[in-house]
Design a protein around this motif. Structure first.
Motif, short mmCIF file in Angstrom:
data_model
loop_
_atom_site.label_atom_id
_atom_site.label_comp_id
_atom_site.label_asym_id
_atom_site.label_seq_id
_atom_site.Cartn_x
_atom_site.Cartn_y
_atom_site.Cartn_z
N ARG A 5 36.99 23.45 43.33
CA ARG A 5 36.69 24.07 42.00
C ARG A 5 35.68 25.24 41.24
N LEU A 6 36.10 25.37 40.13
CA LEU A 6 35.57 27.49 39.68
C LEU A 6 34.89 27.35 38.64
N PRO A 7 34.01 27.89 38.06
CA PRO A 7 33.31 27.90 37.37
C PRO A 7 34.12 28.47 36.10
N GLU A 8 34.04 27.66 34.84
CA GLU A 8 34.68 27.32 33.83
C GLU A 8 35.18 28.94 33.35
N GLU A 9 34.88 29.18 33.22
CA GLU A 9 35.10 31.36 33.30
C GLU A 9 35.85 32.12 34.00
N LEU A 10 35.83 31.93 35.29
CA LEU A 10 36.63 32.14 36.65
C LEU A 10 37.89 31.39 36.65
N GLU A 11 37.84 29.90 36.34
CA GLU A 11 39.08 29.40 36.14
C GLU A 11 39.78 30.54 34.55
N LYS A 12 39.17 30.34 33.12
CA LYS A 12 39.59 30.98 32.33
C LYS A 12 40.65 32.19 32.52
N SER A 15 43.87 31.70 34.68
CA SER A 15 44.80 31.32 33.53
C SER A 15 45.41 32.54 33.22
N GLU A 16 44.18 33.86 32.52
CA GLU A 16 45.07 34.48 32.06
C GLU A 16 45.50 35.15 32.91
N VAL A 17 45.13 35.59 34.06
CA VAL A 17 45.86 36.77 35.21
C VAL A 17 46.85 35.88 35.13
N ALA A 18 47.28 34.57 35.65
CA ALA A 18 48.87 34.01 35.87
C ALA A 18 49.67 33.92 34.97
N LYS A 19 49.19 34.08 33.41
CA LYS A 19 49.93 34.04 32.90
C LYS A 19 50.44 35.32 32.39
N ILE A 20 50.08 36.79 32.34
CA ILE A 20 50.37 37.87 32.17
C ILE A 20 51.11 38.21 33.36
N GLU A 21 50.92 37.83 35.03
CA GLU A 21 51.89 37.76 36.07
C GLU A 21 52.74 36.98 36.08
N LYS A 25 48.49 29.54 39.26
CA LYS A 25 47.41 29.62 39.76
C LYS A 25 47.59 29.91 41.59
N SER A 26 48.25 28.75 41.53
CA SER A 26 47.97 28.84 43.34
C SER A 26 48.58 30.18 43.79
N GLU A 27 49.71 30.01 43.02
CA GLU A 27 50.39 32.10 43.34
C GLU A 27 49.06 32.61 43.72
N SER A 32 45.73 36.53 46.46
CA SER A 32 44.00 37.17 46.03
C SER A 32 43.52 36.12 47.57
N LEU A 33 43.56 35.54 48.20
CA LEU A 33 43.26 34.97 49.73
C LEU A 33 43.91 36.10 50.67
N VAL A 34 44.95 36.37 50.74
CA VAL A 34 46.25 36.79 51.73
C VAL A 34 45.57 38.48 51.33
N TYR A 35 44.67 39.09 50.69
CA TYR A 35 44.63 40.90 50.33
C TYR A 35 42.78 40.38 50.42
N TYR A 36 42.64 39.50 50.25
CA TYR A 36 41.08 39.81 50.85
C TYR A 36 40.56 39.15 52.16
#
Length: 81
Positions: A5-12, A15-21, A25-27, A32-36
């Motif tokens: 579960r993500l806060p609404e702002e973080l999910e937005k 979604s923006e990053v996923a669309k740009i890339e 969202k899962s990818e 992000s987890l691998v990088y972290y």
């Protein structure tokens, strides 16, 4: 499988990053987890950060931690003279 579960702002933002890339969202989350995790493992320990400073400044007084009050008192008396 993990449910998240993500806060609404973080999910937005996600979604923006996923669309740009052009990714799901899962990818983006997986990458992000691998990088972290990879960068977290590279963080130096507190010992490694200070190792080059250990023993750098030696007073030559081996009992300073035990008799520190005496040394402070002596320094104050010497300063008053």
């Amino acid at each position: 499988m993990i449910s998240l579960r993500l806060p609404e702002e973080l999910e937005k933002k996600l979604s923006e990053v996923a669309k740009i890339e052009n990714k799901s969202k899962s990818e983006v989350i997986k990458e992000s987890l691998v990088y972290y995790i990879n960068n977290f493992a590279k963080q130096p320990s507190a010992f490694e950060l200070g190792e080059k400073y250990f023993g750098l400044y030696k007073s030559g007084i081996s009992d300073k931690s035990i008799n520190h009050q005496k040394y402070i008192k002596d320094a104050l008396i010497k300063k008053r003279k």
